[in-house]
Design a protein around this motif. Structure first.
Motif, PDB file in Angstrom:
ATOM      1  N   GLU A 160       8.770  13.132   1.140  1.00 48.37           N
ATOM      2  CA  GLU A 160      10.062  12.619   1.594  1.00 48.37           C
ATOM      3  C   GLU A 160       9.891  11.326   2.374  1.00 48.37           C
ATOM      4  O   GLU A 160      10.635  10.361   2.182  1.00 48.37           O
ATOM      5  CB  GLU A 160      10.775  13.669   2.456  1.00 48.37           C
ATOM      6  N   LEU A 161       8.900  11.299   3.279  1.00 48.28           N
ATOM      7  CA  LEU A 161       8.639  10.082   4.052  1.00 48.28           C
ATOM      8  C   LEU A 161       8.186   8.941   3.147  1.00 48.28           C
ATOM      9  O   LEU A 161       8.577   7.784   3.348  1.00 48.28           O
ATOM     10  CB  LEU A 161       7.582  10.350   5.137  1.00 48.28           C
ATOM     11  N   GLU A 162       7.392   9.258   2.160  1.00 48.64           N
ATOM     12  CA  GLU A 162       6.930   8.253   1.197  1.00 48.64           C
ATOM     13  C   GLU A 162       8.125   7.676   0.433  1.00 48.64           C
ATOM     14  O   GLU A 162       8.229   6.461   0.261  1.00 48.64           O
ATOM     15  CB  GLU A 162       5.929   8.893   0.224  1.00 48.64           C
ATOM     16  N   ALA A 163       9.031   8.554   0.004  1.00 49.08           N
ATOM     17  CA  ALA A 163      10.226   8.097  -0.719  1.00 49.08           C
ATOM     18  C   ALA A 163      11.108   7.255   0.198  1.00 49.08           C
ATOM     19  O   ALA A 163      11.630   6.207  -0.208  1.00 49.08           O
ATOM     20  CB  ALA A 163      11.012   9.295  -1.261  1.00 49.08           C
ATOM     21  N   GLU A 164      11.265   7.711   1.433  1.00 50.93           N
ATOM     22  CA  GLU A 164      12.075   6.950   2.399  1.00 50.93           C
ATOM     23  C   GLU A 164      11.426   5.594   2.681  1.00 50.93           C
ATOM     24  O   GLU A 164      12.103   4.571   2.759  1.00 50.93           O
ATOM     25  CB  GLU A 164      12.227   7.747   3.694  1.00 50.93           C
ATOM     26  N   TYR A 165      10.111   5.579   2.832  1.00 49.23           N
ATOM     27  CA  TYR A 165       9.383   4.329   3.045  1.00 49.23           C
ATOM     28  C   TYR A 165       9.615   3.376   1.880  1.00 49.23           C
ATOM     29  O   TYR A 165       9.890   2.190   2.078  1.00 49.23           O
ATOM     30  CB  TYR A 165       7.885   4.604   3.217  1.00 49.23           C
ATOM     31  N   GLU A 166       9.503   3.878   0.670  1.00 51.16           N
ATOM     32  CA  GLU A 166       9.691   3.042  -0.519  1.00 51.16           C
ATOM     33  C   GLU A 166      11.115   2.492  -0.560  1.00 51.16           C
ATOM     34  O   GLU A 166      11.335   1.324  -0.871  1.00 51.16           O
ATOM     35  CB  GLU A 166       9.375   3.836  -1.793  1.00 51.16           C
TER      36      GLU A 166
END
Length: 135
Positions: A47-53
């Protein structure tokens, strides 16, 4: 071995088996808890990776928009300056034209006044002659 010893040995082995079984159950429960926590952490990471992207892409879009706005602002400013210079030059040309035209009109006015004065003088002279002729 006597029956009593066998029974004591059986009880001891049963306790050890129960203890080992309990330890295995606890280890399995701990392993499941660790796996569950790992899965939650992986999900949070994803989720954090997706939000970061998403934020990175939004930042890139904002940078592009800012660059375009800045470029447009420069163009508008340059166009404004160019237009202002053109208007100033046009105003200067008009001012020079009207100044020259005003000087020409003033010269024409002086000439017309001189002609008027001469005509009035001539009219007075002719009126005098006419008066003399009538007498």
């Amino acid at each position: 071995m006597s029956a009593e010893q066998q029974r004591v040995e059986m009880e001891r082995l049963s306790r050890e088996l129960a203890e080992t079984t309990q330890e295995k159950i606890q280890a399995a429960e701990y392993g499941l808890a660790v796996l569950e926590e790992k899965q939650q952490l992986k999900q949070q990471y994803d989720e954090l990776e997706a939000e970061y992207e998403s934020v990175r892409q939004e930042l890139e879009l904002l940078r592009e928009a800012f660059g375009q706005a800045h470029s447009n602002h420069r163009k508008v400013a340059a166009d404004g300056e160019s237009r202002e210079e053109s208007l100033i030059q046009e105003s200067a040309c008009k001012e020079a034209y009207y100044e020259l035209r005003m000087q020409e009109l003033q010269a024409e006015l002086r000439q017309a006044r001189n002609i008027l004065t001469n005509t009035e003088s001539e009219n007075e002279r002719l009126a005098t002659i006419t008066q003399e002729l009538r007498e």
